[in-house]
Design a protein around this motif. Structure first.
Motif, PDB file in Angstrom:
ATOM      1  N   ARG A 101     -66.802  51.535-105.635  1.00  0.00           N
ATOM      2  CA  ARG A 101     -68.099  51.240-105.054  1.00  0.00           C
ATOM      3  C   ARG A 101     -69.090  52.352-105.340  1.00  0.00           C
ATOM      4  NH1 ARG A 101     -69.169  50.155 -98.711  1.00  0.00           N
ATOM      5  NH2 ARG A 101     -71.378  49.577 -98.888  1.00  0.00           N
TER       6      ARG A 101
ATOM      7  N   ASN B  22     -57.257  55.040 -97.948  1.00  0.00           N
ATOM      8  CA  ASN B  22     -56.938  56.444 -97.884  1.00  0.00           C
ATOM      9  C   ASN B  22     -55.637  56.606 -98.659  1.00  0.00           C
ATOM     10  OD1 ASN B  22     -55.330  58.616 -96.317  1.00  0.00           O
ATOM     11  ND2 ASN B  22     -57.494  58.964 -95.816  1.00  0.00           N
TER      12      ASN B  22
ATOM     13  N   SER C 188     -65.820  45.292 -99.739  1.00  0.00           N
ATOM     14  CA  SER C 188     -65.378  46.635-100.079  1.00  0.00           C
ATOM     15  C   SER C 188     -64.171  46.979 -99.226  1.00  0.00           C
ATOM     16  CB  SER C 188     -66.523  47.627 -99.803  1.00  0.00           C
ATOM     17  OG  SER C 188     -65.988  48.915 -99.665  1.00  0.00           O
TER      18      SER C 188
ATOM     19  N   ASP D  78     -60.047  59.262-100.898  1.00  0.00           N
ATOM     20  CA  ASP D  78     -60.562  58.021-100.331  1.00  0.00           C
ATOM     21  C   ASP D  78     -61.151  57.211-101.457  1.00  0.00           C
ATOM     22  OD1 ASP D  78     -59.804  58.711 -97.851  1.00  0.00           O
ATOM     23  OD2 ASP D  78     -61.808  59.272 -97.121  1.00  0.00           O
TER      24      ASP D  78
ATOM     25  N   ASP E 177     -61.078  50.865 -93.986  1.00  0.00           N
ATOM     26  CA  ASP E 177     -62.356  50.215 -93.697  1.00  0.00           C
ATOM     27  C   ASP E 177     -62.548  48.995 -94.583  1.00  0.00           C
ATOM     28  OD1 ASP E 177     -64.907  50.101 -92.326  1.00  0.00           O
ATOM     29  OD2 ASP E 177     -65.786  50.542 -94.293  1.00  0.00           O
TER      30      ASP E 177
ATOM     31  N   ALA F  65     -61.757  50.081 -98.283  1.00  0.00           N
ATOM     32  CA  ALA F  65     -61.659  51.536 -98.413  1.00  0.00           C
ATOM     33  C   ALA F  65     -60.241  51.975 -98.056  1.00  0.00           C
ATOM     34  CB  ALA F  65     -62.677  52.201 -97.501  1.00  0.00           C
TER      35      ALA F  65
ATOM     36  N   ALA G 117     -63.201  53.604-102.164  1.00  0.00           N
ATOM     37  CA  ALA G 117     -63.831  52.363-101.693  1.00  0.00           C
ATOM     38  C   ALA G 117     -63.930  51.439-102.892  1.00  0.00           C
ATOM     39  CB  ALA G 117     -65.195  52.647-101.104  1.00  0.00           C
TER      40      ALA G 117
END
Ligand SMILES: [Zn+2]
Lengths: 357, 824
Positions: B824, B790, B786, B741, B773, B788, B743
């Motif tokens: 992030r 996967n 931000s 993941d 996200d 995010a 971000a």
């Protein structure tokens, strides 16, 4: 010199304009409107005082006041437009969303059945029958020149036969040279021209599409409707083949107890021409009101390609022959679904739309 | 065209039942659209005289009428009020059966017994008048007790309403229909009797005629009829005209109409006294000339019309002072009309160029029984036969009439009937079956064709009544059609052709079907909205732009071709919403139009007379427009729908990319283009409907967001523009994947799809990148958010070790950094 009641007019105007410029929201503007240009405005008070003046002075003073009012009102309307623009800009800014950031799986999607339109559903069924019979499907444009819609189909300008089609003309080019196609037949011409240009005869094709006739809408007509046209150009094709194809189609689409028959008709682009009728789907041939007790319903027209049409597209009529037929898709839908008013097709009431699968 | 059975029977024996005749006529292509009975069921109706009218107590709508029909007083209850004592009216006595099978019985109303019924014209099915009783005084000289049929000189008849096709100029008359029947039924065709001239005086001593323009007027004959008395027509003439839907006027005019109905030749009678120098001349009208036609309208002649290639040519008939008497073959003028004082008649029987008549009649919006026939082509050899028939009919009412010898007969250019070669195989080649030569001969000669047997073909010459028959191969088809028609289409065997080519849909059609299926599967209802709209509608989204306009709309708000489907679908949604049925997705599959001056791709095509012009036609763009109107729908649901469509349609990589300037109709800050990554092509737009548009098409504004997807199907169907996923499948790795993941704080201007693409390109090990996200707000710098992702890593030949994963992660971060993003 007596003081004019309008001595303050310039001053008043300036103050009003300043007040208008100071308005910062649409709500404020609405609240202030009466005191700026309406009944409670200083301009309205001045208007009243004019009554006391000599007729001659009244006229000039009236004109001045009128001009001042115009200036103030214009300023107010401009301010209103500015504030509206500003309000929209800020609401759009609040709304702003980068759609690239949307995560589809986050979207809630209630499960519900959708439905195809009755016309497209019927068109698909018809296409499927013809594809099964060895036909390809071709599309064509809805705006055509008079050449494709009429002349190449052996209907020269001013020919009385043009009167058979109530034509919508388009404001382009010379008068009456551009039309909304009145039938799908121009697509035949395009197909044959293309086949000649690419040396790719034979043709076995059906051409569905939207057509237009200048006909006041009622329960059985709309000014736009859908036709499906069939065209076969091959070696040794005869009228017997045409009758056979019509019969095969009729049984395949309407069912084994419905058959077809041909009777003489007239179309400038076919010779011999025929109207084709099918067993009345209401009474199954016994005779009823719908079929005027004849047991038959008229469905469409057909015929052997006229030599003049073959000549217009440059096909050698000694080597090739063919036939064409055409009928209404909407009419088939109407017959099969007992549609009592065609206007339902364009009213788009979801209670109507949700019935077809 | 209305044709009476009695009239047909004068030409040919027809013992068949009405139903059988209808079947034969239909099968000949003379389609019977209606059958009316005239004078049937009137056998029992008699003429009665009204002797007394009494009120009935307690009734004000009916009265008791005492009549005498020759057998003493009869009491009848009657509701009509339009007659008086002494009038003669039709009586249906008890036991009579009226048209429609209604039997008259005795009945008692308010204690009074009625012994029959007094009838209105409609009850007798004589005409539509139902205002009151048919009062016979004034119509005829009534005699008490006389049978009504005899009194009115009515013969019961059956009238067929036949629709005559445009290629049957010969069938626009009783004789033509009879000829078809006689040929089909193999019976003899009889001709009606014509008169002969009965005066030693030559016509040219009284009148003259000439043709200035032989191309427009092929023949002009003038018969002179003297000693004429204008009266009413004989009753049989009047009845025939009425049965055909024409009003009897006077013997002179009615005879002309009767000949037209019977033989198909329109003629025109002039009052000779009102024709200067008794001279008729046919010439082109000159610009500036006018004519007041019989319908009272002043016509501007020789004025070019709007129609394609219409030069404004009119053919007129002028007199010896060059005064225009009439629009040839269409309508006469008032100045030389027959009047009660007419004693000498000039009867014009002519042949006019069909196209000239067709154009004039269209331009002047003037149709007449005559123009309908002339524009299809009247037999150029019929004129004098028609004049002879006219004289015969007129002499019934005016026995002393004199028809001057040698009627004037001036010729222009007369079309010559073509001769067609019919080879032995031609019929079977077109119809698929041989027809016996004797049948062919019987059919063609029955129709008036002449046949000459040559060595290897038959030479067929059309009769002059068949100007529709062409020359050459086209004429051959015309002749074979006649053979097939008279032989009966139903007797031609059917055959199922077959060919080696497959029936298939092309890629575009398959894609269209698939798209429709997916859209419907997602829950959409398909709508069909109007192609033609108002200027105001067009202006909603295309203000100040050139529009494609209909020249002759049915209504002002149906005069512009749509340039978008958005307005229509939103309006369809709003209409349902206002009925409380707005929780739906609506979709339209259709075509929108762009004026040739605003599109970079106008359609160039040939057009104009002979196809000699090159025309720029509007660009037609097939679009799929979807409006999402369910309670929580908005731009996000539209994007979600698109992502499903894109995957189902097998599109490789389409970026949902924000646009600076969204097209009107879309919410300006919630719109994105659908851009194919490798071709750069725009496949459509996704977003929300602009609230201003919703406001404009609804009455009360619904406070609901509407998702919108407007797809350019032409682009979508073009594989060069809309890149498809490769046909070779990706084989999933059998080794475990590693999942990361990430971000990434990313500048707002960087598109999330672009970032995903960059991540996918970062290493061969990246199998899949999915955004899960998006965060924006406290903790992040202005202008950033931000994202995010996967990221699934895998290899086809091994399990990835920790080092590889770490290295890959670094590569991913580098790739993100190249777009200005940091972890992030
Ligand atoms: Zn029926």
């Amino acid at each position: 010199m007596s003081t004019s009641p309008l001595a303050d007019l310039a001053q008043q105007t300036t103050e009003l304009l300043a007040a208008i410029a100071a308005l910062s929201t649409l709500d404020a503007l609405r609240d202030a409107e009466a005191s700026l240009t309406g009944k409670r405005s200083p301009l309205a008070a001045l208007q009243k005082s004019l009554g006391a003046l000599e007729p001659a002075t009244r006229k000039t003073a009236g004109a001045e006041l009128q001009e001042a009012r115009r200036i103030v009102e214009t300023a107010l309307e401009e301010r209103r437009a500015d504030l509206r623009r500003e309000a929209r800009r800020s609401s759009l800014e609040t709304d702003r969303l980068d759609l690239g950031d949307v995560i589809p799986s986050d979207v809630h999607w209630p499960l519900a059945a959708g439905h195809p339109g009755l016309v497209s559903l019927t068109q698909r069924e018809l296409e499927d029958v013809f594809v099964g019979m060895g036909f390809t499907v071709a599309d064509g444009p809805e705006v055509e020149s008079d050449w494709y819609n009429f002349e190449a189909l052996n209907i020269p300008p001013a020919h009385p036969a043009r009167g058979l089609w109530d034509t919508f003309y388009i404001d382009l080019g010379e008068p009456e040279t551009v039309v909304l196609r009145t039938h799908t037949s121009p697509t035949q011409i395009h197909l044959m021209e293309r086949a000649v240009a690419t040396d790719s005869l034979p043709i076995h094709s059906v051409m569905p599409g939207r057509c237009f006739r200048r006909d006041t809408p009622d329960a059985s007509h709309l000014y736009s409707f859908h036709q499906i046209e069939g065209l076969v150009v091959d070696r040794g094709i005869t009228f017997g083949d045409l009758a056979g194809v019509i019969e095969t189609f009729t049984r395949a689409y309407f069912g084994p107890d419905i058959s077809s028959r041909l009777r003489p008709g007239y179309f400038p682009f076919t010779e011999p021409s025929a109207e084709f009728e099918v067993t009345c789907t209401i009474c199954r041939g016994a005779g009823c009101r719908t079929c005027s007790s004849t047991g038959w319903l008229e469905l469409g027209g057909c015929g052997m390609l006229d030599p003049a049409v073959l000549a217009a597209v440059g096909i050698d009529g000694e080597q090739w022959s063919g036939f064409a037929f055409g009928f209404g898709i909407d009419r088939c839908a109407q017959m099969r679904h007992e549609l009592s008013d065609m206007r339902a097709l364009i009213e788009n009431d979801v209670r109507f739309l949700g019935q077809f699968s | 065209m209305k044709v009476s059975l009695n009239w047909l029977r004068e030409f040919v024996d027809l013992p068949e039942t009405i139903d059988d005749l209808r079947t034969v006529l239909d099968d000949l292509g003379l389609v019977v659209e209606g059958i009316a009975n005239v004078g049937h069921g009137l056998e029992d109706v008699v003429v009665a005289r009204v002797d007394e009218i009494r009120d009935i107590q307690g009734a004000d709508r009916i009265r008791l009428v005492v009549v005498d029909a020759g057998h003493g007083p009869l009491e009848i209850v009657c509701g009509a009020m339009n007659f008086a004592v002494g009038d003669h009216v039709p009586l249906a006595p008890v036991g009579a059966v009226l048209p429609g099978g209604f039997t008259i019985g005795e009945r008692t109303v308010r204690g009074v017994t009625s012994h029959g019924m007094l009838c209105s014209p409609r009850e007798l099915e004589l005409n539509d008048d139902h205002q009151g009783l048919m009062v016979l005084d004034g119509l005829i000289e009534p005699h008490v007790g006389e049978r009504l049929l005899a009194a009115l000189k009515i013969t019961p008849d059956v009238v067929f309403d036949i629709s005559v096709e445009g290629n049957r100029p010969d069938a626009w008359c009783v004789e033509g229909v009879a000829r078809d029947l006689a040929t089909r039924l193999r019976r003899t065709l009889r001709s009606p009797a014509g008169a002969s001239t009965n005066s030693a005086t030559k016509s040219d001593s009284f009148a003259s005629a000439s043709i200035d323009d032989p191309d427009l007027c092929g023949r002009l004959t003038v018969s002179v009829l003297r000693n004429v008395k204008v009266t009413a027509s004989p009753s049989w003439v009047a009845q025939r005209l009425q049965n055909a839907g024409m009003r009897p006027i006077s013997n002179v005019v009615d005879a002309s109409n009767l000949v037209m109905l019977e033989l198909g030749q329109p003629t025109h009678p002039y009052d000779a006294a009102r024709v200067a120098r008794h001279t008729l001349r046919a010439r082109r009208a000159r610009p500036g000339e006018t004519l007041v036609t019989l319908d009272g309208v002043e016509r501007q002649l020789a004025k070019s019309g709007r129609g394609l290639g219409d030069t404004g040519e009119d053919l007129v008939i002028v007199d010896g002072d060059d005064r225009v008497l009439g629009l040839a073959g269409i309508m006469g003028g008032a100045s030389s009309e027959i009047s009660a004082d007419t004693t000498d008649v000039l009867l014009e029987a002519a042949f006019f160029d069909p196209m000239t008549i067709a154009r004039s009649s269209k331009r002047h919006a003037l149709r007449s029984e005559a123009s309908n026939r002339f524009e299809r082509g009247v037999d150029p050899q019929l004129a004098l036969r028609a004049a002879a028939r006219y004289a015969a009919i007129l002499s019934e009412s005016v026995p002393e009439v004199q028809w001057l010898a040698n009627p004037i007969d001036v010729h222009g250019t007369i079309p010559i009937p073509p001769t067609v070669e019919l080879r032995g195989t031609d019929i079977a080649r077109l119809l698929g079956v041989e027809i016996a030569p004797e049948d062919v001969t019987a059919i063609l000669s029955g129709l008036g064709f002449s046949l000459v047997q040559k060595r290897d073909h038959v030479q067929v010459t059309a009769p002059t009544s068949r100007l529709d028959v062409r020359a050459g191969s086209e004429g051959r088809a015309d002749v074979i059609e006649e053979i097939a028609r008279l032989y009966s289409y139903r007797r031609l065997p059917r055959h199922n052709p077959s060919w080696p080519e497959l029936g298939v849909l092309n890629d575009r059609q398959r894609l269209r079907r698939k798209l429709r299926d997916v859209v419907v599967d997602a829950g959409a209802l398909e709508v069909w909205t109007a192609t033609l709209g108002s200027d105001a509608d067009f202006d909603l989204l295309h203000r100040d732009q050139p529009r494609v306009r209909v020249t002759n709309p049915l209504a002002a708000d149906e005069s512009v071709l749509r340039a978008t489907q958005i307005t229509g679908v939103v309006r369809a949604w709003a209409k349902n919403y206002e009925r409380g049925l707005g929780d739906v997705i609506l979709a339209e599959f259709g075509v929108v139009f762009a004026h040739p001056s605003v599109t970079s791709e106008p359609r160039m095509t040939k057009g104009g007379a002979g196809g000699t012009l090159t025309l720029a036609l509007p660009r037609e763009n097939e679009r799929v427009t979807i409006v999402l109107g369910r309670p929580d729908d908005d731009a996000k649901s539209a994007v979600a729908l698109w992502s499903v469509l894109a995957r189902r349609l097998g599109l490789q990589d389409v970026v949902v990319r924000s646009v600076n300037e969204a097209p009107r109709g879309l919410h300006p800050t919630r719109a994105a283009g659908l851009v194919d990554r490798s071709s750069g092509a725009l496949l459509g737009y996704v977003g929300e409907v602009d609230a201003e548009l919703v406001d404009a098409v609804t009455t009360g504004s619904p406070l609901r967001r509407l998702g919108l997807l407007d797809i350019d199907f032409d682009a979508l169907a073009d594989a060069r523009l809309a890149t498809r996923v490769p046909s070779a499948v990706m084989m999933p790795s059998r080794f475990p994947s590693a999942v990361l993941d990430l971000a990434l704080v990313t500048p707002q201007r960087v598109n999330a799809d672009d970032m995903a693409y960059a991540l996918r390109q970062a290493s061969d090990l990246v199998e899949e990148v999915t955004l899960f996200d998006v965060y924006q707000g406290p903790g992040l710098a202005e202008g950033t958010r931000s994202l995010a992702y996967n990221v699934r890593l895998s290899s086809s030949d091994r399990t990835l070790n920790e080092n590889e994963v770490t290295r890959c992660r670094a590569q991913l971060i580098d790739a993100a950094a190249s777009l200005g993003a940091v972890l992030r």
